[in-house]
Design a protein around this motif. Structure first.
Motif, PDB file in Angstrom:
ATOM      1  N   LYS A 164       0.823  -1.212   0.000  1.00  0.00           N
ATOM      2  CA  LYS A 164       0.000   0.000   0.000  1.00  0.00           C
ATOM      3  C   LYS A 164       0.860   1.265   0.000  1.00  0.00           C
ATOM      4  O   LYS A 164       0.659   2.187   0.788  1.00  0.00           O
ATOM      5  CB  LYS A 164      -0.966   0.008   1.188  1.00  0.00           C
ATOM      6  CG  LYS A 164      -2.089  -1.028   1.076  1.00  0.00           C
ATOM      7  CD  LYS A 164      -3.084  -0.881   2.201  1.00  0.00           C
ATOM      8  CE  LYS A 164      -4.315  -1.749   1.970  1.00  0.00           C
ATOM      9  NZ  LYS A 164      -3.997  -3.175   1.798  1.00  0.00           N
ATOM     10  N   ILE A 165       1.826   1.269  -0.907  1.00  0.00           N
ATOM     11  CA  ILE A 165       2.675   2.453  -1.074  1.00  0.00           C
ATOM     12  C   ILE A 165       2.888   2.694  -2.561  1.00  0.00           C
ATOM     13  O   ILE A 165       2.773   1.776  -3.377  1.00  0.00           O
ATOM     14  CB  ILE A 165       4.050   2.295  -0.391  1.00  0.00           C
ATOM     15  CG1 ILE A 165       4.780   1.048  -0.918  1.00  0.00           C
ATOM     16  CG2 ILE A 165       3.913   2.265   1.116  1.00  0.00           C
ATOM     17  CD1 ILE A 165       6.194   0.887  -0.382  1.00  0.00           C
ATOM     18  N   TYR A 166       3.190   3.933  -2.890  1.00  0.00           N
ATOM     19  CA  TYR A 166       3.568   4.282  -4.253  1.00  0.00           C
ATOM     20  C   TYR A 166       5.086   4.222  -4.375  1.00  0.00           C
ATOM     21  O   TYR A 166       5.821   4.592  -3.437  1.00  0.00           O
ATOM     22  CB  TYR A 166       3.078   5.677  -4.621  1.00  0.00           C
ATOM     23  CG  TYR A 166       1.621   5.711  -5.014  1.00  0.00           C
ATOM     24  CD1 TYR A 166       1.234   5.484  -6.329  1.00  0.00           C
ATOM     25  CD2 TYR A 166       0.638   5.956  -4.063  1.00  0.00           C
ATOM     26  CE1 TYR A 166      -0.113   5.507  -6.697  1.00  0.00           C
ATOM     27  CE2 TYR A 166      -0.703   5.982  -4.411  1.00  0.00           C
ATOM     28  CZ  TYR A 166      -1.072   5.760  -5.734  1.00  0.00           C
ATOM     29  OH  TYR A 166      -2.396   5.782  -6.094  1.00  0.00           O
ATOM     30  N   LEU A 167       5.546   3.780  -5.545  1.00  0.00           N
ATOM     31  CA  LEU A 167       6.972   3.648  -5.815  1.00  0.00           C
ATOM     32  C   LEU A 167       7.316   4.379  -7.096  1.00  0.00           C
ATOM     33  O   LEU A 167       6.456   4.578  -7.962  1.00  0.00           O
ATOM     34  CB  LEU A 167       7.348   2.167  -5.958  1.00  0.00           C
ATOM     35  CG  LEU A 167       7.111   1.284  -4.738  1.00  0.00           C
ATOM     36  CD1 LEU A 167       7.375  -0.176  -5.092  1.00  0.00           C
ATOM     37  CD2 LEU A 167       7.973   1.723  -3.568  1.00  0.00           C
ATOM     38  N   PRO A 168       8.581   4.785  -7.266  1.00  0.00           N
ATOM     39  CA  PRO A 168       8.968   5.431  -8.523  1.00  0.00           C
ATOM     40  C   PRO A 168       8.931   4.438  -9.669  1.00  0.00           C
ATOM     41  O   PRO A 168       9.443   3.325  -9.565  1.00  0.00           O
ATOM     42  CB  PRO A 168      10.387   5.926  -8.249  1.00  0.00           C
ATOM     43  CG  PRO A 168      10.895   5.071  -7.136  1.00  0.00           C
ATOM     44  CD  PRO A 168       9.692   4.732  -6.298  1.00  0.00           C
TER      45      PRO A 168
ATOM     46  N   ALA B   7      15.356   3.659   0.254  1.00  0.00           N
ATOM     47  CA  ALA B   7      13.981   3.637   0.754  1.00  0.00           C
ATOM     48  C   ALA B   7      13.020   4.415  -0.121  1.00  0.00           C
ATOM     49  O   ALA B   7      11.829   4.112  -0.150  1.00  0.00           O
ATOM     50  CB  ALA B   7      13.959   4.184   2.185  1.00  0.00           C
ATOM     51  N   CYS B   8      13.510   5.432  -0.849  1.00  0.00           N
ATOM     52  CA  CYS B   8      12.589   6.214  -1.687  1.00  0.00           C
ATOM     53  C   CYS B   8      12.076   5.403  -2.869  1.00  0.00           C
ATOM     54  O   CYS B   8      11.138   5.839  -3.546  1.00  0.00           O
ATOM     55  CB  CYS B   8      13.235   7.521  -2.159  1.00  0.00           C
ATOM     56  SG  CYS B   8      14.522   7.315  -3.398  1.00  0.00           S
ATOM     57  N   ARG B   9      12.662   4.249  -3.118  1.00  0.00           N
ATOM     58  CA  ARG B   9      12.080   3.356  -4.140  1.00  0.00           C
ATOM     59  C   ARG B   9      11.635   2.032  -3.524  1.00  0.00           C
ATOM     60  O   ARG B   9      11.501   1.018  -4.199  1.00  0.00           O
ATOM     61  CB  ARG B   9      13.038   3.143  -5.310  1.00  0.00           C
ATOM     62  CG  ARG B   9      14.167   2.174  -5.132  1.00  0.00           C
ATOM     63  CD  ARG B   9      14.968   2.041  -6.428  1.00  0.00           C
ATOM     64  NE  ARG B   9      15.875   0.906  -6.390  1.00  0.00           N
ATOM     65  CZ  ARG B   9      15.593  -0.277  -6.937  1.00  0.00           C
ATOM     66  NH1 ARG B   9      14.440  -0.461  -7.544  1.00  0.00           N
ATOM     67  NH2 ARG B   9      16.465  -1.262  -6.885  1.00  0.00           N
ATOM     68  N   GLY B  10      11.402   2.081  -2.211  1.00  0.00           N
ATOM     69  CA  GLY B  10      10.850   0.915  -1.532  1.00  0.00           C
ATOM     70  C   GLY B  10      11.841  -0.145  -1.165  1.00  0.00           C
ATOM     71  O   GLY B  10      11.459  -1.260  -0.799  1.00  0.00           O
ATOM     72  N   VAL B  11      13.146   0.167  -1.245  1.00  0.00           N
ATOM     73  CA  VAL B  11      14.183  -0.777  -0.832  1.00  0.00           C
ATOM     74  C   VAL B  11      14.546  -0.458   0.612  1.00  0.00           C
ATOM     75  O   VAL B  11      15.208   0.545   0.891  1.00  0.00           O
ATOM     76  CB  VAL B  11      15.425  -0.669  -1.744  1.00  0.00           C
ATOM     77  CG1 VAL B  11      16.534  -1.588  -1.251  1.00  0.00           C
ATOM     78  CG2 VAL B  11      15.044  -1.009  -3.176  1.00  0.00           C
ATOM     79  N   PHE B  12      14.100  -1.290   1.538  1.00  0.00           N
ATOM     80  CA  PHE B  12      14.298  -1.026   2.953  1.00  0.00           C
ATOM     81  C   PHE B  12      15.372  -1.953   3.527  1.00  0.00           C
ATOM     82  O   PHE B  12      15.635  -3.030   3.011  1.00  0.00           O
ATOM     83  CB  PHE B  12      12.987  -1.212   3.719  1.00  0.00           C
ATOM     84  CG  PHE B  12      11.909  -0.251   3.293  1.00  0.00           C
ATOM     85  CD1 PHE B  12      12.039   1.114   3.521  1.00  0.00           C
ATOM     86  CD2 PHE B  12      10.779  -0.717   2.649  1.00  0.00           C
ATOM     87  CE1 PHE B  12      11.049   1.998   3.128  1.00  0.00           C
ATOM     88  CE2 PHE B  12       9.774   0.161   2.252  1.00  0.00           C
ATOM     89  CZ  PHE B  12       9.917   1.525   2.487  1.00  0.00           C
TER      90      PHE B  12
END
Length: 789
Positions: free
Chosen positions: A252-256, A268-273
Motif C-alpha cells: 500500500k505504497i507508491y513507488l517510482p 527507501a525512496c524506491r521501496g528498498v528497505f
C-alpha cells in the motif's frame, strides 16, 4: 543509499555533489547503534565514508542543503542554509545560498517517511513516531518516556522498543496489528493482533487503550506512545522530474516508476528497505556496480498499515496533524459526493499544511478509498509540489545586501560623475547621479545651485538610462499608430513627437519622445524603469496581434550614451561641436543624424526642463569622451552638471509628469491633462475602446493639478492625502522646493481637480490640516516661450 551512490560515482571519476537536508550526513545510520557493516559499527562506517568523500577533489559535500525542486533536463534547485544554526552569525555573511544545479545524472536517495497510526485522540503530547523516538534516544540521548506503549504493524517498531528498553524505559506492551510479528521480538511483551484505539490525558498522554481480536479493551497507564504505521517513500523529486509512479498493492505504497531524463532512485525512496539493501542499491545507482556487504544487527522495516486503525472511532482520529483533519472529515467529504483525492484534499485541507501531506497523504487515500469501496489508485494521488520543505522568500528572491541585491548598471559617464562629487541613487538597476555635491555644501544647496544653473545658463545631465527602442520597417509608422495614442504617419523625418502609451484598460503605462529618422525608422525613448516592459508590450502585440505589419524592434538602450544640455546657453555650447546641422532651421522637437565632437551622433532638440535643450546620442563607447568635450566647451558659458533631483524639480516646475510617480496605473490621458495628444482621426489604438467606458468618463475622476501651500515655505510630502470632511479625495504625487519660484510646489491627483482651480483644500499631516490652493500644474513659463529661445 546516497552515501553509497556518491562513493561509487566518485570512484569512477565523476564530479559529485552530495546534498543532504540534515545538518549531518548519514540518514538512518545516525540513529543506528547496533548494526555493523563489514565488521565495523555503523557509526564508524559512516565516519570512514565521509572522510573518504571529503578527501576526494571531485566531491562537494553540502549539508543543511535541501533539494527543494526537480525540473526538466536534470535541473535541481538546492537551498543551502549557512548561518541559521549559528548563535552569532559572522557580520555580512549570507544566511542562505541558492544553488541552481544541472547534472548529467541525478540519484535520488530521499528516503522514506514513517506513517502515523490513525486512531482516536492520537494527537496528544507524548504520542510520536517510533522512528522519531529512536532518533531522540540514539542521536541526542533524550529518552521520550519511562513507561512506554509501542503500537503499529511494522517490524521497525521492535528496534525502537528494544533501544528504549536498553535505555531503562519500561516497555509495557508492543501492540502489533498483525497476527504474528515478522521479526525478532527481543523478549518484549508482544501482543499480536492487537490495535491501539485511543489515548487518555490532558496536557500529555497518561494511558493508552488497546483492543484485542476478542473485542476487549485494556487501558494501559503510560507516559509515551510510539506509533509505527510503516514507511512512505519520498517521491516528490522523482514526480517533479516527470517520473511515473507505480502502486504496490501489497505494501500500500507508491513507488517510482519510469523516470524522465537520467534520473535514478535508490534506497527507501524506491521501496528498498534495510541497511544492507539500501547501501547496495545506492552503489548500483551510483555507477551500476553490484556490491555485497556483510551487515549484522539491522532492523529491516517490513509491514505497515494505512488508514483508520480497526476498532477506532473516526472522530478525533487525526490524519493531518497541522490542519486538524480527522478521519471523520474525510468520510464526510466522500459522503458529500467528492470522489477524487484532489477534491477531498481541498474540501478537508488534508495535506495542505507546510508538510505537504508527507505524513498524511497515504492514510487519507486509504480512508477515502475505503469509504468509496475502491482501490487506492482509483481515488488518485495528489500533486507533489515544491518546495519539499518550507523555504524563505529571500532564498528565492536573492540577497538584499549592498551590491548583491541586483546587478548594477552604470552609464559610460559614471566615472566622471564619481570624480566630480556625484551622490548616486539606484533607479531600477541603474546608478544615477542624484546631485553633485561640492565641499561644505548641503544636498539642498547642491540641488538649488544646479537648478539655478539650468534656468540661467546651462546644465549637463546624463540621460543614458532612458529606454531606447529602434522601430524599423515599411510598416513602422503604422505599428506606432496602434501602440501609441498619438498620430505618426504624417510625422516628417527629422521631427519628434511626445508619445503616450496605454495598456488595454486605457491607463497610461509609459511615455517618451519619439523621433522619426527616416520613413521606415523611428528612435523611440521610454522611461528608465519602463524600458523592458515597453519592449515586451510591443513584441507581444507585434507577434500575436499585429502579425500583418512588417517591422522589427531592437532594444538599443545601451547602444547610445545620452548627453543632455539644457538651458538658455545650450545652443552656444552644442552648435560649435556639431557638424551637419543647421541650427537656424532646427526647431524644438527636431532630430538629426550628424557628428558631435567628431563622433557620429543623433541630435535631438527636446526638453524635460522647459528650457532650450538638446540630447546628444552617441555610441556608448564614445560617451565619456563626448561628455568631456561638451563639458570643456561649456565652461565659458557657465555649464554645470546636474543630477536627477534637480531634473525632477525642473520638470515639476514645468508640469511634466513622471509615469509611475504622478500616475499610478489607473490614470487616463485626460486625467493627466494629456488628452490633447490623442490622434482624433485615428481609427484605433491600444486602449482606445476603454477610454469611452462610462467610468472613464465619469465626473469626479482624479485629475492632475498643482498645489501651492498658503505658507510658501511649508513643504508637502509625496503621498500626503488631500481630505474633505475627513474623507480622502486625492494625494500629493510630487513635492519640491523651487529656488526658481522662491517657494515650495507640488503636483497632485485630485478628484475633479480641474473644476477646483482656485479652491483651498486640506492636506492631512501629522501636525494637523495644512491648507493649499489648487492651481495649474504648470508653474513656470506656461506659454513655452523659453523652449523656442
Amino acid at each position: 543509499a546516497g552515501l553509497a551512490a556518491a562513493l561509487a560515482a566518485s570512484e569512477g571519476g565523476q564530479r559529485v555533489v552530495l546534498a543532504d537536508e540534515q545538518a549531518e550526513f548519514g540518514g538512518g545510520l545516525l540513529a543506528e547503534l547496533d548494526a555493523t557493516i563489514d565488521g565495523i559499527t555503523a557509526a564508524d562506517w559512516l565516519a570512514a565514508t565521509l572522510a573518504t568523500l571529503a578527501l576526494r577533489g571531485n566531491v562537494m559535500l553540502l549539508p543543511r542543503t535541501t533539494a527543494f525542486g526537480m525540473f526538466a533536463q536534470n535541473y535541481v534547485g538546492l537551498c543551502e542554509r549557512l548561518t541559521d544554526h549559528l548563535a552569532a552569525p559572522p557580520p555580512g555573511r549570507a544566511r542562505e545560498r541558492l544553488w541552481k544545479l544541472r547534472a548529467r545524472r541525478v540519484v535520488l536517495a530521499a528516503g522514506a517517511i514513517e506513517r502515523p497510526l490513525v486512531f482516536a485522540d492520537n494527537d496528544r503530547p507524548g504520542i510520536m513516531l517510533a522512528g522519531a523516538a529512536r532518533a531522540y534516544l540514539n542521536r541526542w540521548a533524550v529518552r521520550p518516556g519511562s513507561r512506554v506503549v509501542v503500537a503499529g504493524a511494522d517490524d521497525a517498531m521492535y528496534a525502537a522498543a528494544r533501544d528504549l528498553a536498553h535505555a531503562g524505559a519500561a516497555v509495557l506492551a508492543v501492540a502489533d496489528l498483525r497476527p504474528a510479528p515478522g521479526c525478532e521480538t527481543f523478549g518484549l511483551p508482544v501482543r499480536a493482533g492487537t490495535a491501539i484505539t485511543g489515548s487518555i490525558g490532558r496536557l500529555r498522554v497518561v494511558a493508552a487503550d488497546v483492543r484485542t481480536d476478542g473485542g476487549g479493551v485494556e487501558r494501559i497507564a503510560c507516559d509515551a506512545v510510539l506509533m509505527a504505521g510503516g514507511w512512505t517513500p519520498s517521491l516528490h523529486l522523482h514526480s517533479q522530474a516527470r517520473g511515473k509512479l507505480l502502486f504496490d498493492a501489497e505494501r500500500k505504497i507508491y513507488l517510482p516508476g519510469e523516470a524522465a531524463d537520467c534520473v535514478a532512485s535508490a534506497g527507501a525512496c524506491r521501496g528498498v528497505f534495510g541497511l544492507a539493501a539500501s547501501i547496495e542499491d545506492g552503489y548500483a545507482a551510483g555507477d551500476g556496480r553490484r556490491v555485497t556487504l556483510a551487515v549484522a544487527g539491522e532492523a529491516v522495516p517490513r509491514g505497515g498499515h494505512a488508514g483508520l486503525v480497526p476498532g477506532s472511532a473516526p472522530r478525533h482520529a487525526f490524519v493531518d496533524f497541522q490542519n486538524d483533519v480527522q478521519a471523520s472529515d474525510i468520510a464526510q467529504a466522500v459522503g458529500e459526493g467528492f470522489r477524487s483525492i484532489e477534491h477531498v484534499k481541498r474540501y478537508t485541507t488534508t495535506g495542505m499544511a507546510t508538510d505537504q501531506g508527507k505524513t498524511s497523504n497515504i492514510n487519507a487515500l486509504a480512508i477515502a478509498a475505503g469509504a468509496l469501496g475502491r482501490d487506492m489508485p482509483q481515488v488518485g494521488l495528489t500533486t507533489f509540489r515544491m518546495p519539499y520543505t518550507p523555504m524563505t522568500f529571500g532564498s528565492f528572491a536573492g540577497l538584499a545586501r549592498g551590491d548583491l541585491f541586483d546587478p548594477v548598471r552604470r552609464t559610460p559617464m559614471h566615472g566622471w560623475a564619481e570624480a566630480h562629487g556625484a551622490v548616486f541613487e539606484p533607479v531600477g538597476q541603474w546608478q544615477r547621479a542624484h546631485h553633485f555635491q561640492q565641499p561644505a555644501e548641503s544636498e539642498a544647496a547642491s540641488v538649488a545651485r544646479e537648478c539655478r544653473a539650468v534656468r540661467n545658463a546651462a546644465g549637463l545631465f546624463d540621460g543614458s538610462t532612458l529606454g531606447k527602442i529602434e522601430v524599423v520597417g515599411p510598416d513602422a509608422a503604422q505599428f506606432l499608430e496602434r501602440m501609441y495614442i498619438n498620430a505618426w504617419t504624417k510625422l516628417a523625418p527629422g521631427r519628434c513627437r511626445y508619445g503616450v502609451m496605454l495598456n488595454e484598460a486605457g491607463f497610461v503605462m509609459d511615455d517618451g519622445v519619439i523621433g522619426r529618422l527616416a520613413p521606415d525608422r523611428f528612435h523611440v525613448t521610454t522611461t528608465t524603469s519602463g524600458a523592458a516592459a515597453v519592449l515586451h508590450h510591443m513584441e507581444d502585440f507585434l507577434q500575436t496581434e499585429f502579425t500583418d505589419l512588417r517591422c522589427w524592434l531592437t532594444s538599443v538602450t545601451e547602444q547610445w550614451a545620452v548627453i543632455t544640455v539644457q538651458g538658455p546657453r545650450a545652443r552656444n555650447i552644442v552648435a560649435p561641436l556639431t557638424e551637419g546641422v543647421d541650427f537656424a532651421a532646427f526647431p524644438h522637437m527636431s532630430v538629426a543624424e550628424c557628428r558631435v565632437a567628431d563622433v557620429p551622433a543623433r541630435l535631438f532638440r527636446v526638453s524635460f526642463t522647459g528650457e532650450l535643450g538638446f540630447e546628444i546620442n552617441v555610441p556608448a563607447g564614445h560617451g565619456a569622451a563626448v561628455w568631456q568635450a561638451v563639458w570643456a566647451a561649456g565652461q565659458k558659458h557657465g555649464l554645470t552638471a546636474y543630477g536627477t533631483e534637480a531634473m525632477h524639480v525642473l520638470r515639476a516646475e514645468k508640469g511634466y509628469i513622471v509615469v509611475g510617480q504622478d500616475s499610478d496605473g489607473t490614470a487616463t490621458p485626460d486625467d493627466l491633462g494629456l488628452a490633447w495628444a490623442i490622434g482624433k482621426a485615428k481609427p484605433d489604438f491600444i486602449g482606445k475602446r476603454s477610454l469611452v467606458r462610462p467610468d472613464m468618463l465619469a465626473a469626479g475622476r482624479p485629475q492632475l493639478v498643482g498645489l501651492l501651500t498658503e505658507n510658501p515655505a511649508a513643504m508637502l510630502e509625496e503621498g500626503m492625502q488631500i481630505v474633505e470632511a475627513a474623507v480622502p479625495i486625492g494625494h500629493v504625487t510630487s513635492a519640491y522646493a523651487s529656488v526658481t519660484l522662491g517657494r515650495n510646489i507640488a503636483l497632485a491627483m485630485l478628484e475633479g481637480g480641474r473644476a477646483r482651480m482656485g479652491e483651498t483644500v486640506s492636506i492631512a499631516t501629522a501636525e494637523g490640516a495644512l491648507p493649499a490652493i489648487v492651481c495649474s500644474p504648470v508653474f513656470y513659463d506656461p506659454k513655452g516661450v523659453r523652449l523656442d529661445a
